[in-house]
Design a protein around this motif. Structure first.
Motif, mmCIF file in Angstrom:
data_model
loop_
_atom_site.group_PDB
_atom_site.id
_atom_site.type_symbol
_atom_site.label_atom_id
_atom_site.label_comp_id
_atom_site.label_asym_id
_atom_site.label_seq_id
_atom_site.Cartn_x
_atom_site.Cartn_y
_atom_site.Cartn_z
ATOM 1 N N VAL A 107 16.073 -50.017 20.364
ATOM 2 C CA VAL A 107 16.539 -50.971 19.096
ATOM 3 C C VAL A 107 17.168 -51.922 19.870
ATOM 4 O O VAL A 107 17.702 -51.193 20.821
ATOM 5 C CB VAL A 107 17.733 -49.952 17.844
ATOM 6 N N ASP A 108 17.524 -53.092 19.417
ATOM 7 C CA ASP A 108 18.437 -53.563 19.922
ATOM 8 C C ASP A 108 19.328 -53.989 19.329
ATOM 9 O O ASP A 108 19.757 -53.125 18.642
ATOM 10 C CB ASP A 108 17.913 -55.613 19.376
ATOM 11 N N PHE A 109 20.255 -54.706 20.192
ATOM 12 C CA PHE A 109 21.585 -54.055 19.771
ATOM 13 C C PHE A 109 22.357 -56.096 19.602
ATOM 14 O O PHE A 109 22.248 -57.191 21.252
ATOM 15 C CB PHE A 109 23.069 -53.621 20.468
ATOM 16 N N THR A 110 22.800 -56.343 18.787
ATOM 17 C CA THR A 110 24.245 -57.930 18.772
ATOM 18 C C THR A 110 24.602 -57.745 20.116
ATOM 19 O O THR A 110 24.939 -56.747 20.834
ATOM 20 C CB THR A 110 24.796 -57.957 18.041
ATOM 21 N N GLN A 111 25.483 -58.999 20.384
ATOM 22 C CA GLN A 111 26.401 -58.770 21.062
ATOM 23 C C GLN A 111 27.988 -57.917 21.334
ATOM 24 O O GLN A 111 28.163 -57.527 19.706
ATOM 25 C CB GLN A 111 26.936 -60.622 21.554
ATOM 26 N N PRO A 112 28.175 -57.490 21.649
ATOM 27 C CA PRO A 112 29.422 -56.468 21.320
ATOM 28 C C PRO A 112 30.245 -56.855 21.115
ATOM 29 O O PRO A 112 30.925 -58.008 20.768
ATOM 30 C CB PRO A 112 30.304 -55.910 22.593
ATOM 31 N N TYR A 113 30.549 -56.517 19.127
ATOM 32 C CA TYR A 113 31.990 -56.714 18.623
ATOM 33 C C TYR A 113 33.487 -55.972 18.812
ATOM 34 O O TYR A 113 34.352 -57.104 18.020
ATOM 35 C CB TYR A 113 31.160 -57.219 17.137
ATOM 36 N N TYR A 114 33.531 -54.954 19.275
ATOM 37 C CA TYR A 114 34.481 -54.422 20.093
ATOM 38 C C TYR A 114 34.443 -53.400 20.591
ATOM 39 O O TYR A 114 33.352 -52.837 20.642
ATOM 40 C CB TYR A 114 35.032 -53.523 18.369
ATOM 41 N N ALA A 115 35.536 -53.150 21.301
ATOM 42 C CA ALA A 115 35.723 -52.505 22.501
ATOM 43 C C ALA A 115 36.068 -50.559 22.079
ATOM 44 O O ALA A 115 37.601 -50.990 20.792
ATOM 45 C CB ALA A 115 36.295 -52.604 23.600
ATOM 46 N N GLY A 116 35.990 -50.043 21.947
ATOM 47 C CA GLY A 116 36.555 -48.588 21.995
ATOM 48 C C GLY A 116 36.559 -47.453 22.900
ATOM 49 O O GLY A 116 36.653 -47.967 23.932
ATOM 50 N N GLY A 117 35.782 -45.825 22.733
ATOM 51 C CA GLY A 117 35.678 -45.114 23.493
ATOM 52 C C GLY A 117 35.902 -44.025 22.778
ATOM 53 O O GLY A 117 36.749 -44.157 22.215
ATOM 54 N N LEU A 118 36.144 -42.929 23.398
ATOM 55 C CA LEU A 118 35.683 -41.408 23.258
ATOM 56 C C LEU A 118 37.505 -41.314 23.749
ATOM 57 O O LEU A 118 37.667 -41.436 24.869
ATOM 58 C CB LEU A 118 35.321 -40.541 24.127
ATOM 59 N N VAL A 119 38.014 -40.182 23.025
ATOM 60 C CA VAL A 119 39.866 -39.599 23.313
ATOM 61 C C VAL A 119 39.195 -38.539 21.934
ATOM 62 O O VAL A 119 38.745 -38.225 21.652
ATOM 63 C CB VAL A 119 40.306 -40.657 22.556
ATOM 64 N N ALA A 120 40.669 -37.994 23.066
ATOM 65 C CA ALA A 120 41.071 -36.230 22.820
ATOM 66 C C ALA A 120 42.405 -36.805 21.356
ATOM 67 O O ALA A 120 42.816 -37.000 21.544
ATOM 68 C CB ALA A 120 40.759 -35.914 23.604
ATOM 69 N N LEU A 121 41.989 -35.685 20.455
ATOM 70 C CA LEU A 121 42.813 -35.913 19.391
ATOM 71 C C LEU A 121 43.312 -34.594 19.603
ATOM 72 O O LEU A 121 42.219 -33.188 19.076
ATOM 73 C CB LEU A 121 42.102 -36.758 18.302
ATOM 74 N N VAL A 122 44.551 -33.893 19.413
ATOM 75 C CA VAL A 122 45.035 -32.801 19.553
ATOM 76 C C VAL A 122 46.241 -32.097 18.158
ATOM 77 O O VAL A 122 46.524 -33.986 18.145
ATOM 78 C CB VAL A 122 45.241 -32.562 20.811
ATOM 79 N N LYS A 123 46.265 -31.212 18.130
ATOM 80 C CA LYS A 123 47.841 -31.156 17.271
ATOM 81 C C LYS A 123 48.724 -31.158 18.279
ATOM 82 O O LYS A 123 48.799 -30.989 19.346
ATOM 83 C CB LYS A 123 47.607 -29.909 16.858
ATOM 84 N N SER A 124 49.820 -32.331 17.794
ATOM 85 C CA SER A 124 51.400 -32.698 18.444
ATOM 86 C C SER A 124 52.102 -31.187 19.107
ATOM 87 O O SER A 124 52.216 -32.028 20.392
ATOM 88 C CB SER A 124 52.446 -33.000 17.571
#
Length: 249
Positions: A107-124
């Motif tokens: 597929v084609d994509f537009t220009q990037p519209y927001y920066a994100g990324g993978l993170v890890a979520l854990v219990k406090s």
């Protein structure tokens, strides 16, 4: 065959099977955009009081307004977004989709519209402090997302628990069935802000760019979306949406 390669092969086959018929209208030339999303990923897209909302939803509506079009939404599981787009079930997919080389093959994509990324979520109170601590642990991931193959390739000692919906990942962490969830940064921080007892590890696994996906036979639509994105950035609309959805970070 790796899942991402299988997806690419299936999508390429679908692309040939659903070639645009002679004389058929291009999406860029119609008054309505058929847009698909998986509205289970707050704050990017989710439902609240029965209504679809979120950053991606507001962004798409703003782009369509700038283009002089209406939006007709379709809700679909994340794993079906790319295949459904190629199969001509809709014109556009926006759902916190990372721009990856594998997806860009089909597929084609537009220009990037927001920066994100993978993170890890854990219990406090989790003993997990660093990304290295994930090795040997049970980690929930959503089917069809980059998290699956990323952990397979870079954290082979992780025991992946694959689920269909983003919320399922968080629930498994909450009840102790998994030790962590790996997901997109916006959703992880949103949960940590709104649901006590969770935290996000400081170090990100990846840095990614979100893009809006269109079919490769719709360059006019891709260009029109890029033009609209430039316009809403210039007139302040984009900045207002970022402030609305992310200012508390």
């Amino acid at each position: 065959m790796k899942p991402i390669r299988l997806l690419a092969a299936l999508c390429m086959s679908a692309a040939f099977a659903f070639t645009l018929a002679p004389g058929a209208a291009h999406a860029a030339d119609t008054g309505t955009l058929q847009v698909a999303t998986d509205a289970t990923f707050p704050p990017m897209e989710f439902t609240e009081n029965g209504a679809r909302t979120g950053f991606d939803v507001d962004l798409m509506n703003a782009l369509a307004k700038t283009m002089g079009k209406q939006v007709q939404w379709t809700d679909i599981d994340f794993k079906g977004l790319i295949p459904g787009l190629i199969a001509r079930r809709f014109d556009v997919a926006i759902s916190a989709i990372y721009i990856t080389p594998e997806r860009a093959q089909v597929v084609d994509f537009t220009q990037p519209y927001y920066a994100g990324g993978l993170v890890a979520l854990v219990k406090s109170d989790s003993p997990i402090k660093t990304l290295a601590d994930l090795n040997g642990k049970k980690v929930s991931v959503q089917v069809g997302t980059k998290s699956v193959n990323f952990l397979h390739d870079h954290y082979p000692q992780v025991q992946r628990v694959e689920v269909e919906k983003n919320q399922e990942m968080f629930d498994l962490v909450g009840i102790g069935r998994t030790d962590a969830a790996v997901t997109g940064k916006p959703a992880a921080y949103q949960l940590a802000r709104t649901r006590p007892g969770f935290r996000v590890l400081d170090e990100q696994l990846t840095t990614e760019q979100y893009g809006i996906a269109v079919r490769k036979d719709e360059p006019q639509l891709r260009d029109a979306l890029n033009s609209a994105l430039e316009k809403i950035k210039a007139d302040g609309t984009y900045a207002a949406l970022v402030k609305k959805w992310f200012s508390s970070k």
